[in-house]
Scaffold this active site. Structure first.
Site, PDB file in Angstrom:
ATOM      1  N   ASP A  13       0.836  -1.199   0.000  1.00 13.82           N
ATOM      2  CA  ASP A  13       0.000   0.000   0.000  1.00 13.82           C
ATOM      3  C   ASP A  13       0.877   1.258   0.000  1.00 13.82           C
ATOM      4  OD1 ASP A  13      -2.284   1.488   0.035  1.00 13.82           O
ATOM      5  OD2 ASP A  13      -2.696   1.234   2.164  1.00 13.82           O
ATOM      6  N   HIS A  30       2.540   3.375  -9.109  1.00 10.79           N
ATOM      7  CA  HIS A  30       2.396   1.933  -9.332  1.00 10.79           C
ATOM      8  C   HIS A  30       3.628   1.378 -10.055  1.00 10.79           C
ATOM      9  CE1 HIS A  30      -1.540   2.019  -7.681  1.00 10.79           C
ATOM     10  NE2 HIS A  30      -2.116   2.643  -8.688  1.00 10.79           N
ATOM     11  N   LEU A 124      11.545 -20.246  -4.312  1.00 10.82           N
ATOM     12  CA  LEU A 124      10.526 -19.363  -3.725  1.00 10.82           C
ATOM     13  C   LEU A 124       9.258 -19.477  -4.555  1.00 10.82           C
ATOM     14  CD1 LEU A 124       9.769 -16.783  -1.914  1.00 10.82           C
ATOM     15  CD2 LEU A 124      10.535 -15.422  -3.866  1.00 10.82           C
TER      16      LEU A 124
HETATM   17  C1  FPP Z   1      -2.249   0.131  -3.247  1.00  6.32           C
HETATM   18  O1  FPP Z   1      -1.712   1.413  -3.213  1.00  6.32           O
HETATM   19  C2  FPP Z   1      -1.648  -0.582  -4.372  1.00  6.32           C
HETATM   20  C3  FPP Z   1      -2.343  -1.113  -5.409  1.00  6.32           C
HETATM   21  C4  FPP Z   1      -3.807  -1.073  -5.510  1.00  6.32           C
HETATM   22  C5  FPP Z   1      -1.636  -1.755  -6.521  1.00  6.32           C
HETATM   23  C6  FPP Z   1      -0.426  -2.522  -6.151  1.00  6.32           C
HETATM   24  C7  FPP Z   1       0.434  -2.614  -7.343  1.00  6.32           C
HETATM   25  C8  FPP Z   1       1.768  -2.649  -7.334  1.00  6.32           C
HETATM   26  C9  FPP Z   1       2.588  -2.697  -6.120  1.00  6.32           C
HETATM   27  C10 FPP Z   1       2.524  -2.659  -8.599  1.00  6.32           C
HETATM   28  C11 FPP Z   1       2.912  -4.040  -8.991  1.00  6.32           C
HETATM   29  C12 FPP Z   1       1.711  -4.654  -9.487  1.00  6.32           C
HETATM   30  C13 FPP Z   1       1.607  -5.386 -10.547  1.00  6.32           C
HETATM   31  C14 FPP Z   1       0.282  -5.388 -11.160  1.00  6.32           C
HETATM   32  C15 FPP Z   1       2.671  -6.213 -11.096  1.00  6.32           C
HETATM   33  P1  FPP Z   1      -2.685   2.668  -3.407  1.00  6.32           P
HETATM   34  O2  FPP Z   1      -2.761   2.965  -4.850  1.00  6.32           O
HETATM   35  O3  FPP Z   1      -3.997   2.376  -2.757  1.00  6.32           O
HETATM   36  O4  FPP Z   1      -1.903   3.762  -2.623  1.00  6.32           O
HETATM   37  P2  FPP Z   1      -2.508   4.935  -1.742  1.00  6.32           P
HETATM   38  O5  FPP Z   1      -3.203   4.312  -0.565  1.00  6.32           O
HETATM   39  O6  FPP Z   1      -1.310   5.731  -1.351  1.00  6.32           O
HETATM   40  O7  FPP Z   1      -3.442   5.712  -2.659  1.00  6.32           O
END
Ligand code: FPP
Length: 237
Positions: A13, A30, A124
């Site tokens: 997150d 992302h 892994l």
């Molecule tokens: C939450 O952060 C994160 C996500 C919904 C996406 C997670 C994706 C990645 C870590 C990239 C790698 C993924 C793939 C598909 C290979 P948020 O966007 O809710 O962050 P915020 O709470 O700061 O808005």
């Protein structure tokens, strides 16, 4: 066959906030999060983790703006296409949990190909949770159980997902967000304010070191204790 039974799950997150703080679009966060995932996979293998399950896209993330969803699906596709060969070379088995039928075709094919290429990885097991909802997984497992006598073991077999030892959530929030609810029944929880794109090997090692200090009792008594101290009765007496 993967030797280590240690299962670490991560709620990645903080990508959006990471980007906002830099005046960048959320997708840049992302993309940076994707690099953190690559780093963390390598670090997890080095630290002796057997299974790493990461929350890449929840079933509720479809509610986000279409452009963000499209960007995440493209990122998934390119990540898998780029990483599959690397994972195979490093003994990483890659698989995806969650629904497949709503994933765009390009990403769905990339998932199949990455799973096929890496199926014999024995160092892994990296599981990406995509279009994943733990509640939906529980409902699906109960559907499979209806005709049989159900106990915890049989139910868990239908879920096909190992118990989590350590659950890490980055970004400062302290909730599970429909992630591995059954599997986290006795997981140790570790919350860190570090935003996911900044997460690195030191952060993973700090979480694992904290985990090693926890006393896991699974509802029983500490493993080293053979007595019931407050009653003064020795176990087995
Ligand atoms: C939450 O952060 C994160 C996500 C919904 C996406 C997670 C994706 C990645 C870590 C990239 C790698 C993924 C793939 C598909 C290979 P948020 O966007 O809710 O962050 P915020 O709470 O700061 O808005």
């Amino acid at each position: 066959m993967i030797q280590s039974t240690l299962h670490v799950a991560i709620i990645m997150d903080g990508n959006g906030r990471w980007a906002e703080r830099r005046g960048l679009p959320r997708l840049a966060g992302h993309r940076s999060g994707e690099r953190a995932l690559r780093r963390t996979t390598v670090a997890a293998a080095r630290c002796g983790v057997g299974t790493l399950t990461v929350y890449a896209f929840s079933a509720d993330n479809w509610k986000r703006p279409a452009s963000e969803v499209r960007g995440l699906m493209m990122l998934l596709e390119t990540h898998l296409a780029k990483e599959a060969a690397e994972c195979r070379a490093n003994g990483v088995r890659l698989s995806v949990i969650g629904r497949r039928d709503r994933i765009p075709e390009g990403a769905r094919l990339a998932i199949q190909e990455a799973e096929r290429l890496t199926q014999h990885g024995s160092q892994l097991h990296l599981r990406l949770a995509v279009d994943y909802s733990s509640r939906d997984a529980l409902v699906a497992a109960s559907g499979k159980c209806l005709a049989s006598d159900v106990d915890r073991g049989a139910f868990a077999a239908h879920l096909d997902s190992p118990d989590v030892d350590l659950l890490i959530r980055t970004g400062g929030e302290k909730r599970l967000s429909d992630f591995l609810l059954w599997e986290c029944a006795y997981a140790e929880l570790y919350f860190t304010p570090v935003l996911w794109p900044d997460f690195n090997e030191d952060d993973l090692r700090a979480a694992l070191s904290d985990f090693q200090k926890r006393q896991r009792r699974f509802g029983g008594l500490p493993e080293t204790s053979d007595s019931v101290p407050h009653l003064g009765i020795r176990a087995g007496a």
